[in-house]
Design a protein around this motif. Structure first.
Motif, PDB file in Angstrom:
ATOM      1  N   PHE A   1      -2.541  -0.036  -7.179  1.00  0.00           N
ATOM      2  CA  PHE A   1      -2.168  -0.395  -5.816  1.00  0.00           C
ATOM      3  C   PHE A   1      -1.588  -1.814  -5.822  1.00  0.00           C
ATOM      4  O   PHE A   1      -2.080  -2.689  -6.533  1.00  0.00           O
ATOM      5  CB  PHE A   1      -3.390  -0.337  -4.896  1.00  0.00           C
ATOM      6  CG  PHE A   1      -4.005   1.036  -4.801  1.00  0.00           C
ATOM      7  CD1 PHE A   1      -3.531   1.961  -3.873  1.00  0.00           C
ATOM      8  CD2 PHE A   1      -5.050   1.411  -5.634  1.00  0.00           C
ATOM      9  CE1 PHE A   1      -4.091   3.226  -3.785  1.00  0.00           C
ATOM     10  CE2 PHE A   1      -5.609   2.671  -5.560  1.00  0.00           C
ATOM     11  CZ  PHE A   1      -5.140   3.586  -4.630  1.00  0.00           C
ATOM     12  N   LEU A   2      -0.561  -2.014  -5.003  1.00  0.00           N
ATOM     13  CA  LEU A   2       0.087  -3.328  -4.929  1.00  0.00           C
ATOM     14  C   LEU A   2       0.222  -3.748  -3.474  1.00  0.00           C
ATOM     15  O   LEU A   2       0.783  -3.023  -2.647  1.00  0.00           O
ATOM     16  CB  LEU A   2       1.477  -3.278  -5.571  1.00  0.00           C
ATOM     17  CG  LEU A   2       2.328  -4.552  -5.442  1.00  0.00           C
ATOM     18  CD1 LEU A   2       1.700  -5.711  -6.201  1.00  0.00           C
ATOM     19  CD2 LEU A   2       3.759  -4.297  -5.919  1.00  0.00           C
ATOM     20  N   LEU A   3      -0.301  -4.940  -3.170  1.00  0.00           N
ATOM     21  CA  LEU A   3      -0.044  -5.593  -1.891  1.00  0.00           C
ATOM     22  C   LEU A   3       0.894  -6.758  -2.166  1.00  0.00           C
ATOM     23  O   LEU A   3       0.599  -7.604  -3.004  1.00  0.00           O
ATOM     24  CB  LEU A   3      -1.343  -6.085  -1.256  1.00  0.00           C
ATOM     25  CG  LEU A   3      -1.249  -6.640   0.177  1.00  0.00           C
ATOM     26  CD1 LEU A   3      -2.616  -6.552   0.866  1.00  0.00           C
ATOM     27  CD2 LEU A   3      -0.772  -8.086   0.228  1.00  0.00           C
TER      28      LEU A   3
ATOM     29  N   GLY B   1      -3.533  -8.824   6.177  1.00  0.00           N
ATOM     30  CA  GLY B   1      -4.593  -7.873   5.842  1.00  0.00           C
ATOM     31  C   GLY B   1      -5.117  -8.002   4.429  1.00  0.00           C
ATOM     32  O   GLY B   1      -5.692  -7.055   3.878  1.00  0.00           O
ATOM     33  N   ILE B   2      -4.956  -9.174   3.836  1.00  0.00           N
ATOM     34  CA  ILE B   2      -5.355  -9.358   2.442  1.00  0.00           C
ATOM     35  C   ILE B   2      -6.866  -9.242   2.273  1.00  0.00           C
ATOM     36  O   ILE B   2      -7.358  -8.620   1.321  1.00  0.00           O
ATOM     37  CB  ILE B   2      -4.833 -10.702   1.904  1.00  0.00           C
ATOM     38  CG1 ILE B   2      -3.292 -10.676   1.878  1.00  0.00           C
ATOM     39  CG2 ILE B   2      -5.373 -10.997   0.507  1.00  0.00           C
ATOM     40  CD1 ILE B   2      -2.641 -11.996   1.537  1.00  0.00           C
TER      41      ILE B   2
ATOM     42  N   VAL C   1       1.159   2.872  -5.701  1.00  0.00           N
ATOM     43  CA  VAL C   1       1.101   2.945  -4.237  1.00  0.00           C
ATOM     44  C   VAL C   1       1.263   1.541  -3.676  1.00  0.00           C
ATOM     45  O   VAL C   1       0.647   0.591  -4.176  1.00  0.00           O
ATOM     46  CB  VAL C   1      -0.243   3.541  -3.755  1.00  0.00           C
ATOM     47  CG1 VAL C   1      -0.295   3.602  -2.229  1.00  0.00           C
ATOM     48  CG2 VAL C   1      -0.475   4.912  -4.362  1.00  0.00           C
ATOM     49  N   PHE C   2       2.075   1.424  -2.621  1.00  0.00           N
ATOM     50  CA  PHE C   2       2.256   0.134  -1.965  1.00  0.00           C
ATOM     51  C   PHE C   2       1.358   0.063  -0.736  1.00  0.00           C
ATOM     52  O   PHE C   2       1.298   1.008   0.061  1.00  0.00           O
ATOM     53  CB  PHE C   2       3.710  -0.072  -1.549  1.00  0.00           C
ATOM     54  CG  PHE C   2       3.967  -1.435  -0.974  1.00  0.00           C
ATOM     55  CD1 PHE C   2       4.098  -2.530  -1.804  1.00  0.00           C
ATOM     56  CD2 PHE C   2       4.034  -1.627   0.399  1.00  0.00           C
ATOM     57  CE1 PHE C   2       4.314  -3.803  -1.284  1.00  0.00           C
ATOM     58  CE2 PHE C   2       4.251  -2.887   0.932  1.00  0.00           C
ATOM     59  CZ  PHE C   2       4.386  -3.976   0.091  1.00  0.00           C
ATOM     60  N   VAL C   3       0.689  -1.090  -0.570  1.00  0.00           N
ATOM     61  CA  VAL C   3      -0.266  -1.264   0.531  1.00  0.00           C
ATOM     62  C   VAL C   3       0.075  -2.527   1.313  1.00  0.00           C
ATOM     63  O   VAL C   3       0.268  -3.593   0.730  1.00  0.00           O
ATOM     64  CB  VAL C   3      -1.715  -1.366  -0.008  1.00  0.00           C
ATOM     65  CG1 VAL C   3      -2.704  -1.441   1.156  1.00  0.00           C
ATOM     66  CG2 VAL C   3      -2.044  -0.187  -0.923  1.00  0.00           C
ATOM     67  N   LEU C   4       0.164  -2.406   2.636  1.00  0.00           N
ATOM     68  CA  LEU C   4       0.335  -3.579   3.488  1.00  0.00           C
ATOM     69  C   LEU C   4      -0.475  -3.364   4.771  1.00  0.00           C
ATOM     70  O   LEU C   4       0.029  -2.822   5.751  1.00  0.00           O
ATOM     71  CB  LEU C   4       1.801  -3.834   3.828  1.00  0.00           C
ATOM     72  CG  LEU C   4       2.049  -5.132   4.618  1.00  0.00           C
ATOM     73  CD1 LEU C   4       1.719  -6.362   3.762  1.00  0.00           C
ATOM     74  CD2 LEU C   4       3.484  -5.210   5.122  1.00  0.00           C
TER      75      LEU C   4
END
Length: 381
Positions: free
Chosen positions: A196-198, A207-208, A272-275
């Protein structure tokens, strides 16, 4: 040929976010001058056929005396430059640029709202007072704008609610800043392990902390899964401190990758991209870049973010500030990694159909009545 000023609050954004638009304007035969507060940016603009002009405006903060002095200087600059068109984006350039352009007699003025910003983000006394001031400034500055571009429908609704738009409602909805789908090309995602990457500025509104807490919930059960953070530190009062990041890394929860001028290798390596942002975004460019490269997205059901995800098609929407819901969404990819490929392909298709920067720019140029005029200029030359 029109002389067009493009005024932003940060010089680098002229190439990062408006570069393709500037190139299209230049190709159509227009003279383009980028404007921002920083010095030493002439080379970057010259390289894409435009010029650069530094303007005296503090990007952040509220100092009425300094801002008034900057407004006077902007009026003087605009009168000397005699542009045909001004296009401003981000809050201070929109407000002070529009006011100065009207005073200087610039024939056509356009603004782009790229997010509502800090004043609209909370309920503290400071934010309420700031919001009252911002509403007055917006209503005065936008009054004579030919068009006001918005990157999501929620922001249009807010501006209409507060009666901030010019008479006749000049709002134009565009699909964010767009993404160069050729530069951010499709790369098949790896799923062993699921990564997963933020990717964001290191501020809490992105949202870190919720992302780290979700990783903390998942790591004991899925030790092979990896949780990465990429992004520069920030001077914002809500910035994540370096000591916090170091503690998270020592705990073995997340990997901090630092910052970079090219995000593509990092998106290529993730699954997967997460923000999980709760900041009032326009449309997050980072999400569009990840989608273009074929990554499924987990983001919040919040203005600007929610438009990028077709629920359960190319990713999942979660409530803001909900680390449990975020962990549940992330777990679905860990236990069923085939979703990464399926949803990633749909992300790429959505990027091609909706967010291709060439399509976005065409809608902007058409709304500004520049497309056919520019073509005529090119043909005559």
């Amino acid at each position: 040929m029109a002389k067009i000023l493009i005024f932003g609050g940060y010089a680098k954004s002229l190439t990062n976010f408006r570069g393709e638009l500037i190139k299209d304007m230049v190709r159509l035969g227009h003279q383009v001058i980028g404007m921002a507060p920083e010095t030493g940016f002439e080379g970057e603009l010259n390289a894409i056929g435009a010029q650069y002009q530094r303007v005296p405006l503090q990007r952040t903060g509220l100092n009425p005396l300094k801002d008034l002095a900057a407004l006077r200087l902007l009026v003087k600059e605009f009168r000397q430059m005699q542009p045909d068109i001004l296009l401003s984006y981000t809050i201070k350039p929109v407000i002070y640029g529009s006011l100065a352009a009207r005073a200087a007699g610039v024939p056509r003025v356009y603004s782009m709202i790229t997010g509502l910003g800090y004043a609209f983000a909370g309920r503290s006394l400071k934010q309420k007072l700031l919001l009252s001031l911002v509403r007055i400034l917006y209503s005065q500055s936008l009054r004579k704008n030919a068009r006001v571009f918005f990157q999501n429908p929620d922001d249009i609704a807010v501006f209409r609610k507060f009666h901030l738009l010019p008479n006749g409602d000049s709002a134009v909805l565009i699909n964010g800043s767009g993404v160069d789908i050729r530069k951010f090309s499709f790369v098949k995602a790896k799923t062993n392990p699921v990564i997963f990457l933020l990717m964001a500025r290191l501020i809490r509104e992105k949202g870190i902390a919720e992302y780290v807490e979700a990783a903390r919930l998942l790591k004991p059960r899925f030790p092979e899964a990896r949780f990465q953070i990429l992004g520069p530190p920030d001077s914002n009062p809500s910035a994540i401190r370096q000591e916090e990041i170091a503690a998270w890394q020592s705990e073995g929860i997340v990997e901090y990758l630092g910052q970079t001028n090219d995000v593509r290798p990092y998106i290529s390596e993730c699954s997967v991209f997460v923000l999980p942002s709760f900041y009032p975004e326009g449309t997050p460019r980072s999400i569009l870049e990840a989608m273009s490269m074929g990554r499924p997205v987990i983001t919040t059901d919040a203005p600007g973010c929610r438009e990028t995800v077709r629920r359960n098609m190319n990713g999942f929407l979660v409530p803001v500030k909900d680390s449990l819901a975020l962990a549940d969404a992330m777990e679905r990819f860990i236990v069923n990694p085939s979703l990464v490929t399926e949803m990633g392909i749909r992300s790429r298709v959505t990027a091609e159909e909706k967010y291709d920067v060439r399509k976005v720019n065409r809608s902007i140029l058409e709304a500004m009545d520049l497309l056919e005029v520019g073509r005529s200029c090119v043909q005559q030359n």
